[in-house]
Design an enzyme around this catalytic site. Structure first.
Site, PDB file in Angstrom:
ATOM      1  CD  GLU A 103     -12.419 -11.736  -3.505  1.00 52.29           C
ATOM      2  OE1 GLU A 103     -13.632 -11.478  -3.484  1.00 52.29           O
ATOM      3  OE2 GLU A 103     -11.649 -11.350  -4.384  1.00 52.29           O
TER       4      GLU A 103
ATOM      5  CB  CYS B 269      12.797  16.204  -8.951  1.00 53.38           C
ATOM      6  SG  CYS B 269      13.155  17.270 -10.355  1.00 53.38           S
TER       7      CYS B 269
ATOM      8  CG  ASN C  25      -1.867  -1.177   1.203  1.00 59.67           C
ATOM      9  OD1 ASN C  25      -2.030  -1.822   0.171  1.00 59.67           O
ATOM     10  ND2 ASN C  25      -2.466  -1.494   2.334  1.00 59.67           N
TER      11      ASN C  25
ATOM     12  CG  HIS D  27       3.835  -1.712  -4.791  1.00 59.91           C
ATOM     13  ND1 HIS D  27       2.647  -2.412  -4.853  1.00 59.91           N
ATOM     14  CD2 HIS D  27       4.792  -2.582  -5.214  1.00 59.91           C
ATOM     15  CE1 HIS D  27       2.883  -3.646  -5.300  1.00 59.91           C
ATOM     16  NE2 HIS D  27       4.175  -3.775  -5.512  1.00 59.91           N
TER      17      HIS D  27
HETATM   18  P1  OAD Z   1      -6.268  -5.886  -4.807  1.00 59.91           P
HETATM   19  O1  OAD Z   1      -7.300  -4.843  -5.064  1.00 59.91           O
HETATM   20  O2  OAD Z   1      -5.740  -6.649  -5.957  1.00 59.91           O
HETATM   21  O3  OAD Z   1      -6.824  -6.946  -3.765  1.00 59.91           O
HETATM   22  C1  OAD Z   1      -7.409  -6.571  -2.554  1.00 59.91           C
HETATM   23  C2  OAD Z   1      -7.668  -7.837  -1.779  1.00 59.91           C
HETATM   24  O4  OAD Z   1      -8.157  -7.481  -0.502  1.00 59.91           O
HETATM   25  C3  OAD Z   1      -8.702  -8.765  -2.421  1.00 59.91           C
HETATM   26  O5  OAD Z   1      -8.211 -10.092  -2.398  1.00 59.91           O
HETATM   27  C4  OAD Z   1      -9.920  -8.615  -1.501  1.00 59.91           C
HETATM   28  O6  OAD Z   1     -10.650  -9.811  -1.393  1.00 59.91           O
HETATM   29  C5  OAD Z   1      -9.265  -8.291  -0.183  1.00 59.91           C
HETATM   30  N1  OAD Z   1     -10.089  -7.483   0.733  1.00 59.91           N
HETATM   31  C6  OAD Z   1     -10.918  -6.457   0.433  1.00 59.91           C
HETATM   32  N2  OAD Z   1     -11.432  -5.920   1.539  1.00 59.91           N
HETATM   33  C7  OAD Z   1     -10.913  -6.629   2.588  1.00 59.91           C
HETATM   34  C8  OAD Z   1     -11.052  -6.553   4.002  1.00 59.91           C
HETATM   35  N3  OAD Z   1     -11.838  -5.634   4.579  1.00 59.91           N
HETATM   36  N4  OAD Z   1     -10.368  -7.439   4.757  1.00 59.91           N
HETATM   37  C9  OAD Z   1      -9.586  -8.382   4.180  1.00 59.91           C
HETATM   38  N5  OAD Z   1      -9.406  -8.489   2.856  1.00 59.91           N
HETATM   39  C10 OAD Z   1     -10.056  -7.633   2.065  1.00 59.91           C
HETATM   40  O7  OAD Z   1      -5.090  -5.162  -3.997  1.00 59.91           O
HETATM   41  P2  OAD Z   1      -3.575  -5.636  -3.769  1.00 59.91           P
HETATM   42  O8  OAD Z   1      -3.485  -7.111  -3.649  1.00 59.91           O
HETATM   43  O9  OAD Z   1      -3.024  -4.820  -2.674  1.00 59.91           O
HETATM   44  O10 OAD Z   1       0.364  -2.113  -7.289  1.00 59.91           O
HETATM   45  O11 OAD Z   1      -2.946  -5.186  -5.138  1.00 59.91           O
HETATM   46  C11 OAD Z   1      -1.587  -5.377  -5.336  1.00 59.91           C
HETATM   47  C12 OAD Z   1      -1.025  -4.296  -6.199  1.00 59.91           C
HETATM   48  O12 OAD Z   1      -1.791  -4.199  -7.408  1.00 59.91           O
HETATM   49  C13 OAD Z   1      -1.129  -2.895  -5.629  1.00 59.91           C
HETATM   50  O13 OAD Z   1      -0.128  -2.588  -4.684  1.00 59.91           O
HETATM   51  C14 OAD Z   1      -0.999  -2.056  -6.847  1.00 59.91           C
HETATM   52  C15 OAD Z   1      -1.909  -2.804  -7.777  1.00 59.91           C
HETATM   53  O14 OAD Z   1      -1.601  -2.730  -9.083  1.00 59.91           O
HETATM   54  C16 OAD Z   1       0.955  -1.021  -7.742  1.00 59.91           C
HETATM   55  O15 OAD Z   1       0.411   0.067  -7.746  1.00 59.91           O
HETATM   56  C17 OAD Z   1       2.351  -1.237  -8.226  1.00 59.91           C
END
Ligand code: OAD
Length: 267
Positions: A239, A151, A126, A143
């Site tokens: 999930e 800059c 995050n 990230h």
């Molecule tokens: P995602 O949006 O891909 O996944 C979020 C996950 O959190 C999903 O598996 C949901 O089921 C779960 N989730 C949602 N709400 C929740 C809750 N209240 N409690 C527990 N789980 C919950 O996000 P990330 O896996 O963080 O990269 O995505 C990875 C990367 O993809 C990010 O850091 C970003 C993006 O592209 C960059 O910006 C480089």
């Protein structure tokens, strides 16, 4: 277990074998808490799901679109080269949104755990800074951070929470365009941070993966590294993910409720 009992369970037909079932049982939560209590070193990887209960939209969930576009379409060097105004509009909107949001109980428990567990490491994908706002120290930000800018001319990186002047904020020293100090698609992760995260995954004896879809590498590979090195792997997610079947314990439900519940159960 107040939080997890509110969990409505899997949509019909999607429940995976190996899960506790649509409702957490006390037994599985106690088992996870027991594993935490006996761990000598704990590494934690968080994703967007840990901040969802603070109001931050996840990437792949509802609300992941901005003006009809997926973040991937704006978070890339190509998008910035094509239209820095557009990319900055997206990031200025995200900074503005985040400035009004607060850490949730999940963030706060993780901040408390840094003093509770020996060898504690917190790794996050995050960029929202909410772990730090909750009191976490030495967070490995794979990230980058929305609260830092770099800059494009002189390369200097600065942390700033001020409202940045649009449409394209510029460097006070050299006048070149600033960019958000976040890792975009197609860019490599900061090497020292990734190295430290890999070390934490390989050296820990318990790895907890919270609120990440486990789809984006190299972050997603950390859990596998930990498991291959012999760590107990626990997942908390709403999930099933590609990691779920490999987790020793998979807890379904909102992190902001499961983490405080786990904390209460740790003997
Ligand atoms: P995602 O949006 O891909 O996944 C979020 C996950 O959190 C999903 O598996 C949901 O089921 C779960 N989730 C949602 N709400 C929740 C809750 N209240 N409690 C527990 N789980 C919950 O996000 P990330 O896996 O963080 O990269 O995505 C990875 C990367 O993809 C990010 O850091 C970003 C993006 O592209 C960059 O910006 C480089």
């Amino acid at each position: 277990m107040a939080g997890a009992r509110r969990w409505k369970g899997w949509p019909a037909g999607t429940q995976r074998p190996g899960y506790a079932g649509p409702m957490q049982t006390d037994e599985i939560l106690n088992r996870a808490a027991g594993r935490l209590a006996s761990a000598e070193s704990v590494a934690i990887l968080t994703g967007a799901g840990v901040s969802a209960e603070s109001g931050v939209p996840t990437f792949r969930g509802h609300g992941g679109l901005w003006e009809g576009r997926r973040p991937e379409q704006l978070a890339s060097p190509e998008a910035f080269a094509r239209s820095p105004e557009d990319v900055w509009r997206f990031y200025l909107w995200r900074r503005d949104l985040l400035a009004g949001l607060r850490p949730n109980p999940g963030h706060r428990i993780l901040a408390r755990w840094q003093d509770r567990f020996p060898g504690f490491r917190l790794i996050t994908q995050n960029v929202d800074g909410l772990h730090q706002a909750a009191g976490s120290r030495e967070v490995l930000e794979l990230h980058g951070s929305l609260w830092r800018v770099r800059c494009t001319g002189c390369g200097v990186e600065t942390e700033t929470r001020e409202v940045l002047p649009g449409p394209i904020p510029t460097c006070q020293d050299c006048g070149a365009a600033l960019r958000p100090a976040v890792v975009w698609f197609g860019e490599v992760l900061p090497e020292p941070v990734l190295r430290a995260a890999l070390e934490a995954a390989r050296d820990c004896d318990l790895f907890l993966c919270i609120g990440t879809s486990s789809l984006v590498h190299p972050a997603a590979g950390l859990a596998w590294e930990a498991r291959q090195s012999g760590a107990v792997l626990i997942e908390i997610n709403l999930e099933a993910t590609p990691l779920t079947r490999s987790a020793h314990i998979a807890l379904q439900g909102p992190a902001g409720e499961i983490l405080p519940d786990l904390d209460r159960r740790i003997p």
